[in-house]
Every structure is written in C-alpha cells, then in structure tokens.
Design an enzyme around this catalytic site. Structure first.
Site, mmCIF file in Angstrom:
data_model
loop_
_atom_site.group_PDB
_atom_site.id
_atom_site.type_symbol
_atom_site.label_atom_id
_atom_site.label_comp_id
_atom_site.label_asym_id
_atom_site.label_seq_id
_atom_site.Cartn_x
_atom_site.Cartn_y
_atom_site.Cartn_z
ATOM 1 N N GLY A 1 57.475 123.536 -31.571
ATOM 2 C CA GLY A 1 57.259 123.901 -32.794
ATOM 3 C C GLY A 1 57.547 122.727 -33.739
ATOM 4 N N ASP B 1 64.902 123.285 -26.701
ATOM 5 C CA ASP B 1 65.332 123.370 -25.446
ATOM 6 C C ASP B 1 64.349 123.070 -24.253
ATOM 7 O OD1 ASP B 1 67.663 124.118 -24.056
ATOM 8 O OD2 ASP B 1 66.343 125.693 -23.078
ATOM 9 N N THR C 1 64.481 122.927 -34.114
ATOM 10 C CA THR C 1 63.604 124.286 -33.927
ATOM 11 C C THR C 1 64.338 125.204 -34.857
ATOM 12 O OG1 THR C 1 63.677 126.150 -32.442
ATOM 13 C CG2 THR C 1 65.369 124.730 -32.075
ATOM 14 N N ASP D 1 64.546 128.175 -34.440
ATOM 15 C CA ASP D 1 65.253 129.203 -33.917
ATOM 16 C C ASP D 1 66.966 129.146 -33.691
ATOM 17 O OD1 ASP D 1 62.661 129.991 -33.469
ATOM 18 O OD2 ASP D 1 62.466 129.191 -31.100
ATOM 19 N N ASP E 1 68.566 127.690 -31.534
ATOM 20 C CA ASP E 1 68.961 128.396 -30.155
ATOM 21 C C ASP E 1 69.296 126.939 -28.957
ATOM 22 O OD1 ASP E 1 66.522 127.585 -29.829
ATOM 23 O OD2 ASP E 1 65.846 129.410 -28.782
ATOM 24 N N ARG F 1 61.995 133.543 -31.443
ATOM 25 C CA ARG F 1 62.046 133.687 -30.152
ATOM 26 C C ARG F 1 62.894 134.714 -29.689
ATOM 27 N NH1 ARG F 1 58.431 130.436 -27.214
ATOM 28 N NH2 ARG F 1 58.221 128.822 -28.779
HETATM 29 O O1 F6P Z 1 60.210 127.943 -31.399
HETATM 30 C C1 F6P Z 1 59.731 128.060 -32.660
HETATM 31 C C2 F6P Z 1 58.914 129.324 -32.907
HETATM 32 O O2 F6P Z 1 58.357 129.280 -34.285
HETATM 33 C C3 F6P Z 1 59.157 130.572 -32.504
HETATM 34 O O3 F6P Z 1 60.360 131.025 -33.561
HETATM 35 C C4 F6P Z 1 58.215 131.142 -32.361
HETATM 36 O O4 F6P Z 1 58.464 132.512 -31.512
HETATM 37 C C5 F6P Z 1 57.101 130.503 -31.677
HETATM 38 O O5 F6P Z 1 57.635 128.991 -32.092
HETATM 39 C C6 F6P Z 1 55.668 130.391 -32.245
HETATM 40 O O6 F6P Z 1 54.814 129.754 -31.540
HETATM 41 P P1 F6P Z 1 53.645 129.193 -31.813
HETATM 42 O O7 F6P Z 1 53.600 128.348 -33.017
HETATM 43 O O8 F6P Z 1 53.132 128.363 -30.560
HETATM 44 O O9 F6P Z 1 52.805 130.227 -31.855
#
Ligand code: F6P
Length: 319
Positions: A11, A103, A126, A128, A130, A172
């Site tokens: 992301g 990660d 990220t 998140d 995390d 997430r």
């Molecule tokens: O890991 C970053 C994040 O934005 C999470 O918070 C979310 O669950 C996920 O990516 C969404 O992923 P995508 O942009 O692939 O839909």
C-alpha cells in the site's frame, strides 16, 4: 560510483514521495548513482528500472502516493521470478536496494537476500503502523490527520441530527489508527481487533447518557474487528434507540498531502537507510523508537510478533 536503487511495495503512503526525493539527493551527496524501480517488485521482474537525477524528483514533496508506483506482487513470491529480478539488478550493477513497504514486502526481501545476497535496507511504510520493533511507520501521521479531519466533519452532522455515526478506519488486523483516532477525537466508543468487546454491557450506560442529554455518539471501529460496521450501526438503532449511519473512510486515509512530520521522517529514514548500507549492513530495517533510529536485522523484525503499544491500550478502558 556505486549503484543504489529504491522501490515502493504494498500500500502506498503519504511520505513516499518525500522519501524518493531525498533518496536521490542523499545518494548523489554520497557519490552513489540512484535508480528508481517502478511498480514495486513487478518492475524489478520486468526490468522497469531507470537511473535518476534531481530533475526526476522536482515538485513531488507535497504529493501523496508514490511517483514510481507500487504493487502487491504475486510473482515475486516465486523463485523463478526472483532469479529474473536478480539478473536485472546485475545488468545495471545495482547491489544496494532500499524498499519502502510493510511487513509482507520485507518478508519477500528477506528471501531474496538469502537466495541472492543483494544488500537491502527496509523503511517501514504503512498506515497500519503494524511492524514489529518500530514505533513509527512512514505515512501514519498523514493518515491520522485525514481521519481527524473526517471525524471532525462527521461530528458536525452527527450533532445536528441526533445520530450515532460508526466510522470505520483501515489498519487490516491492527487497531492503531482506530485507537489513536478515537482517543484524539473524543469518541464515545472504540472497537479494535486487539480487544474483546461486549456491546450488551454498554447498553445501560449509553441509554443513560441519552437520558442525560447526549445528542450523538461517535464510534470509531477498526476494519479488522469481528463484526462489520453495519452490525454496530444496527445495534445503535435497535438497542440504544438512536438513528445510526456508517461511514467507511476507506482509501481516503492513504492519500493526500504528506504532513510536515511525515516529510521530515521520510528524510530521516532515508538518511539512516543509506548510511546503514554504506556501513556494510546487509539485510535489515530502520526502526524508530523513543531512543531514535536503529538498524535491526530483518529476521528479528519479521520474527517478532507485533503487539500494539500497551500504554495506548490502557486508554481503551475509557472509550
Ligand atoms: O496495508 C495498508 C492498507 O491500506 C490496509 O489498511 C488495508 O486493509 C489495505 O491496505 C487495503 O488494500 P488495497 O489498497 O489493496 O485494497
């Protein structure tokens, strides 16, 4: 001159562009030749790699997302494609890699290093927040500020209409964004995956609050909780007796103009990553704690289970 490349994986976050800008500036200052790898590990496999100069990073410091693209590459999980990636780096004499990612991206890199010995340094990036052993990941401050602005706007309409608003944040399986946002926005309820909850136990108190004059509720819920947000809204309507709406903030949280804090952190992460590689470090991540920036070996980072800051978790008792 030594060659060094950077890529973004997973992301995107606001803060990647300032990091790319400073990567070019600091590499040149250190007499390294900087390269961009476009579209994450996909570009590494497809040889989408270009030498860059100052002009390539002009005017990007204020922009969210990433100028060089990102991806979640399935192909990089296969050995045959990692072999192609290594050949592409060899053709350009690149033996130092910086990766902005989370990660999952670092786990892929770890395998790549063990197979091919390409030196790398990760920069935790990220929203998140995390990643183990680092208290801060690039992009978190910008995301929190967007969430703050969104909650502040929703509060206006919640109070005007006597409504409950269930506001869903990303993250997430991690509740960091929801918890910090709930705390700093004065929300009445916060639900995160790290903490069991029992809505029934809140019913009496919430109904009493309405009797005592409360006009609205703001509930911040992380996307990773066991219930979906509409279920929480239904609970407000059916058990608490207040009309409710759901607002899923979604990808709005990842974009937008990077905050000053993220711009500065981008510069500091990049300096530390390039310095670590020049000092001969081979397979690690730059972590940030209250003691400052520290290089940590990748095995330590990916094998340490992530836990949400216990000091922050204590605040949950009040929301
Ligand atoms: O890991 C970053 C994040 O934005 C999470 O918070 C979310 O669950 C996920 O990516 C969404 O992923 P995508 O942009 O692939 O839909």
């Amino acid at each position: 001159m030594k060659n060094i490349a950077i890529l973004c994986s997973g992301g995107d976050v606001s803060g990647m562009n300032p990091a790319l800008k400073h990567f070019v500036e600091y590499s040149l200052q250190k007499l390294l030749t900087p390269f961009f790898i476009y579209d994450g590990y996909e570009g590494l496999i497809d040889n989408n790699i270009k030498e860059v100069a100052y002009k390539d990073v002009a005017g990007i410091i204020n922009r969210g997302g990433t100028k060089i693209g990102s991806s979640r590459s399935q192909r990089f999980m296969e050995k045959s494609y990692r072999n192609i990636a290594k050949k592409n780096l060899d053709m350009l004499n690149i033996n130092m890699l910086i990766v902005l990612g989370g990660d999952g991206s670092f786990r892929g890199l770890d395998v790549f290093y063990k197979e091919h010995g390409v030196k790398f340094c990760g920069i935790p990036s990220t929203i998140d927040n995390d990643i183990s052993l680092t208290e801060y990941c690039l992009g978190v401050d910008s995301a929190l500020n967007i969430i703050k602005t969104s909650i502040d706007s929703i509060r206006d309409t919640a109070s005007s209409f006597k409504r409950a608003f269930v506001i869903e944040t990303m993250g997430r399986d991690c509740g960091f964004l929801a918890l910090v946002s709930a705390l700093t926005s004065g929300a009445e309820l916060c639900l995160i995956p790290e903490k069991e909850y029992n809505l029934k136990s809140l019913e009496e108190s919430f109904k009493n609050q309405i009797k005592n004059g409360r006009r609205y509720f703001i509930a911040i819920v992380a996307e990773g909780i066991k219930d979906d947000s509409q279920t929480i809204a239904n609970w407000f309507e059916q058990k608490i007796g207040m009309q409710a709406r759901v607002s899923v903030l979604g990808h709005i949280q990842r974009g937008g103009n990077p905050t000053i804090y993220d711009r500065l952190m981008a510069y500091r992460f990049v300096n530390n990553a390039i310095d670590a590689l020049l000092e001969g470090k081979k397979d690690g991540v730059i972590c940030y704690t209250k003691d400052g920036f520290k290089y940590k070996n990748i095995d330590e980072v990916v094998n340490t289970p992530f836990v949400l800051d216990p000091e922050l978790l204590k605040f949950l008792k009040n929301i």
